[in-house]
Design an enzyme around this catalytic site. Structure first.
Site: not given
Ligand code: 8YV
Length: 311
Positions: A231, A260, A278
């Site tokens: 993150r 973001e 992301h």
């Molecule tokens: C999401 C993510 O899968 O799962 C998470 O916590 O940060 C990502 O990899 C993705 O953004 C879903 O669209």
């Protein structure tokens, strides 16, 4: 009678279809006046389905006195007000494990890209630079030291990949992981001092905000490379820009950012930075597994009273 579920935002077409087939879904994102909708219909909902990008805060949770379950599409759940949800007696599930491998693959990809200059060399070739010159020497990846901030499913998947690159691995986590052959380093700054690559693989949220600060970047040093697939909030982005500009940090591979989809323009001007949007979990395979797990969690809750993968 289908169970009535509040869905905060769209998930994916297949997940939305399955949810709509099996549940009485109310799409919050389609309501012109969310507050009025929640005030009128809140008591009817038994659960919540939420995409990892959407906030699920106290305003929503407090309006749903009979909801007892939140299923989150994503492994991270930093946008859910966990404290309020727990106080209200709600179970929360996420989608762990099913995307660990893809996120770990991308962490290695970013490490290699920054160290060897894949993206910059691609830009160089496309611009015709090879006809008249060659790129500067870059940095070896294999055999180097990899530090991991966070040693859950994703951190451990990165460690396994790093072993294939003959890298030494140490990690920093709240507590040592039992049974791991890798050394736990209690100080993040010391881990950074030892590491050539520091990969951020811990959860986001207030507890980890700006853990990677100016001191940690200083310790990683002018040849060190920071990789963040977790993150954006974990890294002090302003300090990162300064450290890179002043050459106190070698480079950064970033899949996530503090605000973001805004990326600090200064980062985009630097060849020692690789910036992605992301996408760590963005593969057809992990996406399909996540879709299944988010729905399976809701089904399991209504069948057994327990979600499959609680957080
Ligand atoms: C999401 C993510 O899968 O799962 C998470 O916590 O940060 C990502 O990899 C993705 O953004 C879903 O669209």
């Amino acid at each position: 009678m289908k169970h009535r579920i509040l869905q905060i935002g769209p998930i994916t077409a297949p997940a939305d279809e399955r949810l709509a087939r099996d549940y009485d879904i109310a799409p919050l994102w389609k309501q012109p006046d969310r507050a009025a909708f929640l005030a009128e219909h809140g008591p009817a909902f038994e659960g919540i389905a939420v995409h990892v990008r959407d906030a699920c805060g106290a305003d929503i949770l407090n309006a749903l006195p009979h909801a007892r379950v939140i299923v989150n599409f994503g492994v991270g759940y930093d946008k859910i007000d966990v404290e309020t949800a727990r106080r209200l007696g709600m179970q929360i599930s996420n989608t762990p494990r099913v995307l660990d491998g893809c996120v770990a693959d991308l962490a290695m990809g970013l490490a290699i890209d920054v160290a060897r200059g894949l993206s910059t060399t691609d830009r160089f070739v496309r611009a015709g630079g090879w006809k008249t010159g060659q790129r500067p020497l870059m940095t070896r990846v294999h055999g180097k030291n990899m530090g991991l901030l966070g040693f859950g499913g994703i951190g451990q998947a990165v460690a396994r990949r790093a072993a294939g690159f003959d890298m030494a691995v140490r990690y920093h986590a709240r507590r040592p992981v039992e049974g791991s052959a890798h050394e736990h380093e209690p100080s993040l700054a010391e881990l950074a001092r030892w590491a050539d690559f520091l990969v951020v693989a811990c959860p986001g949220g207030p507890a980890t905000r700006h853990l990677v600060n100016a001191e940690v970047m200083e310790a990683l040093g002018p040849r060190g490379i920071l990789v963040n697939i977790a993150r954006g909030s974990v890294v002090d982005e302003a300090a990162l820009v300064r450290a890179l500009q002043e050459g106190r940090l070698g480079g950064a591979g970033l899949d996530v950012f503090e605000h973001e989809p805004d990326v600090p323009p200064a980062l985009l001007e630097m060849d020692q930075v690789v910036a992605l949007s992301h996408i760590a979990g963005f593969t057809r395979e992990s996406r399909a597994d996540m879709e299944q797990l988010v729905c399976d969690n809701l089904d399991a809750y209504f069948r057994t009273g327990q979600v499959l993968t609680p957080v």
